[in-house]
Motif scaffolding. Structure first.
Motif, PDB file in Angstrom:
ATOM      1  N   PRO A 177      -8.495  -8.926  -6.524  1.00  0.00           N
ATOM      2  CA  PRO A 177      -8.055  -9.910  -5.535  1.00  0.00           C
ATOM      3  C   PRO A 177      -7.566  -9.222  -4.274  1.00  0.00           C
ATOM      4  O   PRO A 177      -7.057  -8.096  -4.308  1.00  0.00           O
ATOM      5  N   MET A 178      -7.708  -9.897  -3.171  1.00  0.00           N
ATOM      6  CA  MET A 178      -7.421  -9.295  -1.870  1.00  0.00           C
ATOM      7  C   MET A 178      -6.002  -8.752  -1.775  1.00  0.00           C
ATOM      8  O   MET A 178      -5.788  -7.664  -1.236  1.00  0.00           O
ATOM      9  N   GLN A 179      -5.023  -9.470  -2.322  1.00  0.00           N
ATOM     10  CA  GLN A 179      -3.640  -9.000  -2.197  1.00  0.00           C
ATOM     11  C   GLN A 179      -3.396  -7.714  -2.976  1.00  0.00           C
ATOM     12  O   GLN A 179      -2.518  -6.930  -2.620  1.00  0.00           O
ATOM     13  N   HIS A 180      -4.173  -7.452  -4.012  1.00  0.00           N
ATOM     14  CA  HIS A 180      -4.004  -6.207  -4.772  1.00  0.00           C
ATOM     15  C   HIS A 180      -4.485  -4.991  -3.993  1.00  0.00           C
ATOM     16  O   HIS A 180      -4.076  -3.865  -4.276  1.00  0.00           O
ATOM     17  N   TRP A 181      -5.351  -5.210  -3.022  1.00  0.00           N
ATOM     18  CA  TRP A 181      -5.806  -4.105  -2.178  1.00  0.00           C
ATOM     19  C   TRP A 181      -4.677  -3.570  -1.313  1.00  0.00           C
ATOM     20  O   TRP A 181      -4.740  -2.435  -0.833  1.00  0.00           O
ATOM     21  N   GLY A 182      -3.633  -4.361  -1.111  1.00  0.00           N
ATOM     22  CA  GLY A 182      -2.470  -3.858  -0.392  1.00  0.00           C
ATOM     23  C   GLY A 182      -1.846  -2.676  -1.111  1.00  0.00           C
ATOM     24  O   GLY A 182      -1.445  -1.693  -0.483  1.00  0.00           O
ATOM     25  N   PHE A 183      -1.786  -2.744  -2.444  1.00  0.00           N
ATOM     26  CA  PHE A 183      -1.235  -1.633  -3.221  1.00  0.00           C
ATOM     27  C   PHE A 183      -2.168  -0.420  -3.189  1.00  0.00           C
ATOM     28  O   PHE A 183      -1.701   0.721  -3.155  1.00  0.00           O
ATOM     29  N   VAL A 184      -3.464  -0.662  -3.176  1.00  0.00           N
ATOM     30  CA  VAL A 184      -4.428   0.443  -3.087  1.00  0.00           C
ATOM     31  C   VAL A 184      -4.286   1.145  -1.736  1.00  0.00           C
ATOM     32  O   VAL A 184      -4.285   2.386  -1.663  1.00  0.00           O
ATOM     33  N   LEU A 185      -4.150   0.373  -0.673  1.00  0.00           N
ATOM     34  CA  LEU A 185      -3.984   0.974   0.655  1.00  0.00           C
ATOM     35  C   LEU A 185      -2.658   1.710   0.774  1.00  0.00           C
ATOM     36  O   LEU A 185      -2.578   2.755   1.420  1.00  0.00           O
TER      37      LEU A 185
END
Length: 105
Positions: free
Chosen positions: A84-92
């Motif tokens: 999900p898009m919001q989980h990419w915040g943690f990846v970034l």
């Protein structure tokens, strides 16, 4: 594996359009030895932007209060590489930390 669905593809341009100018601006202002700090701060800023945008886009709609996990209700419709898009915040954010660690070592 689903590559992308909905607005999930926005993760990439958000990360690039924030981190590259931050790195270039830091390099121009402070010199090439500090460019990695600009990229790391740009990645951290883009992590916040992606997280909150993903939270907004993937929240259940007001008419879905009875069945929040029903398919097609707007829950996790915006994904990139099955995340999900919001989980990419943690990846970034992890990428930002990685840039700092690599720069400092």
């Amino acid at each position: 594996m689903i590559i992308q669905r909905g607005w999930g593809i926005l993760v990439v341009p958000i990360a690039v359009l924030i981190s590259v100018p931050a790195g270039l601006g830091t390099r121009a202002a402070l010199g090439p030895s500090f460019a990695a700090f600009g990229v790391a701060s740009g990645l951290a800023a883009s992590a916040l932007a992606v997280y909150f945008l993903g939270q907004h886009l993937n929240e259940p709609r007001s008419s879905d209060h009875r069945q929040p996990n029903r398919p097609g209700t707007g829950r996790d419709e915006h994904i990139l590489l099955s995340l999900p898009m919001q989980h990419w915040g943690f990846v970034l954010l992890a990428a930002s930390a990685l840039v700092l660690v690599v720069r400092l070592v």
